[in-house]
Write a protein that holds these residues in place. Sequence first.
Motif, short mmCIF file in Angstrom:
data_model
loop_
_atom_site.label_atom_id
_atom_site.label_comp_id
_atom_site.label_asym_id
_atom_site.label_seq_id
_atom_site.Cartn_x
_atom_site.Cartn_y
_atom_site.Cartn_z
N LYS A 36 0.83 -1.21 0.00
CA LYS A 36 0.00 0.00 0.00
C LYS A 36 0.87 1.27 0.00
O LYS A 36 0.68 2.16 -0.81
CB LYS A 36 -0.93 0.00 1.23
CG LYS A 36 -1.84 -1.21 1.31
CD LYS A 36 -2.77 -1.14 2.51
CE LYS A 36 -2.07 -1.11 3.85
NZ LYS A 36 -1.34 -2.35 4.18
N THR A 37 1.82 1.29 0.91
CA THR A 37 2.70 2.47 0.98
C THR A 37 3.55 2.58 -0.29
O THR A 37 3.79 3.69 -0.79
CB THR A 37 3.59 2.40 2.23
OG1 THR A 37 2.75 2.33 3.38
CG2 THR A 37 4.49 3.62 2.35
N ASN A 38 3.97 1.44 -0.82
CA ASN A 38 4.77 1.46 -2.04
C ASN A 38 4.07 2.22 -3.16
O ASN A 38 4.70 2.93 -3.94
CB ASN A 38 5.07 0.03 -2.51
CG ASN A 38 5.99 -0.71 -1.53
OD1 ASN A 38 6.61 -0.08 -0.68
ND2 ASN A 38 6.06 -2.03 -1.66
N LEU A 310 -3.01 9.92 2.14
CA LEU A 310 -3.02 9.69 3.58
C LEU A 310 -2.62 8.25 3.83
O LEU A 310 -3.38 7.33 3.55
CB LEU A 310 -4.42 9.97 4.15
CG LEU A 310 -4.96 11.38 3.94
CD1 LEU A 310 -6.41 11.46 4.40
CD2 LEU A 310 -4.12 12.40 4.71
N ASP A 311 -1.41 8.07 4.31
CA ASP A 311 -0.91 6.72 4.51
C ASP A 311 -1.07 6.33 5.97
O ASP A 311 -0.37 6.87 6.83
CB ASP A 311 0.57 6.65 4.09
CG ASP A 311 1.08 5.22 4.06
OD1 ASP A 311 0.25 4.29 4.04
OD2 ASP A 311 2.31 5.03 4.05
N ASP A 312 -2.01 5.42 6.23
CA ASP A 312 -2.07 4.84 7.57
C ASP A 312 -2.35 5.81 8.68
O ASP A 312 -1.94 5.59 9.80
CB ASP A 312 -0.66 4.26 7.88
CG ASP A 312 -0.71 2.79 8.14
OD1 ASP A 312 -1.77 2.21 7.95
OD2 ASP A 312 0.33 2.25 8.52
N VAL A 313 -3.01 6.92 8.38
CA VAL A 313 -3.15 7.92 9.44
C VAL A 313 -4.51 7.87 10.12
O VAL A 313 -4.65 8.29 11.26
CB VAL A 313 -2.91 9.35 8.94
CG1 VAL A 313 -1.46 9.56 8.62
CG2 VAL A 313 -3.77 9.68 7.76
MG LIG Z 1 2.36 1.11 4.78
#
Ligand SMILES: [Mg+2]
Length: 363
Positions: A36-38, A310-313
Amino acid sequence: MTIERIELNNYRNYTRAQVEPCPGITVFIGPNAQGKTNLLEAVYLCCTGRSHRTRVDRQLIRWESDRARVHIVCRRKDGPHEVEILLDPQEKKQVRVGGKSIARSGELMGHVNGVLFAPEDLRMVKDGPAERRRFLDMELSQISPAYYYNLQRYNRALKQRGALLRTGSASAAQLDVWDGQLCAWGAKIMLARRDFIIRLGERAGKIHDGISGGKEALRCEYKTQVAPDKPEDALRESLAEELLRAREEDLRRQISTVGPHHDDMVLKLNGTDVRAFGSQGQQRTCALSMKLSELQVMRDATGEYPVLMLDDVMSELDPERRRQLLGQLDGVQTMITCTDLEDLAGAPVGRRYRVENGSVREA
Ligand SMILES: [Mg+2]
Ligand SMILES: Nc1ncnc2c1ncn2[C@@H]1O[C@H](COP(=O)(O)OP(=O)(O)OP(=O)(O)O)[C@@H](O)[C@H]1O
């Protein structure tokens, strides 16, 4: 600005992937360590030319592969824009804009604009001045290629001056040359940072007021060795004076002790430094306010909203702060990653992707 398509080839754990985010909120959902972050990182790479997680481009290439590619098509007010980045461990990173290789790295800026809010951003509040300077530089570069070039020139001159100091036999005439350059580019950098921090601070203050229910007043201050509230000429003069004043010390310590490479931005909540005294939650909220403010500042500067990532926030915010955040997203293309759809309670999700072991499919 709206991203219409993202294509990845051999990027991180993706062999190939294609994503078409909707103009509203697109969600990427999946367990930990799936990619996901990638995906957001790849978008950020096309915005700034760099990953937000590493300076080593090689790490972005899929392990079994020798070449990675990220391709983004977006639509801005003036029409379609296209950015393609090719990574090859043997060669310099290749960047194509609108199908043509660019000659200077700054030409990448201003095509895909993005604001990424990731857990690492807490460092912007918690860590030392270098993190905040990095933040200022990345954001200002996206808005203004001129800033990016001035920064490059400044850093080059700084490096040369450093090398000269380390020879231990620098003459006054030699130093004069580099000092002249540091003043010229340094004054431009300081001017841009000053104006950016003022605009950012105004917006962030209002946003934070909303998020904290009026309990916390957030202020941003530009901290620099020269009083920055003057026009460029005067700023250059002051910088020249300070450099001359510090020359003896610089020669002795063989480093450059004066200039915007020592700048900082101080964030204060109700008058006290958040870095030193803020709770974890307060620091996180400050970082969020700054990022949301950045969204507004970029819109003011370019005439359109950048894409928000918005990553994981969401899982880290309490329901009220989550509600405040979602209230800010009207008209902003947003990509959100999460492990659990419940984190998004209430968000008007337009498209949903499932991310699993380096593959992404609409769900
Ligand atoms: Mg991640
Ligand atoms: N160059 C690479 N080649 C292949 N796989 C990689 C590469 N770099 C990272 N990975 C893999 O990518 C995965 C991490 O992906 P990512 O950080 O996007 O996860 P995530 O879905 O955001 O997880 P989390 O929910 O924990 O944040 C790891 O399993 C890692 O091993």
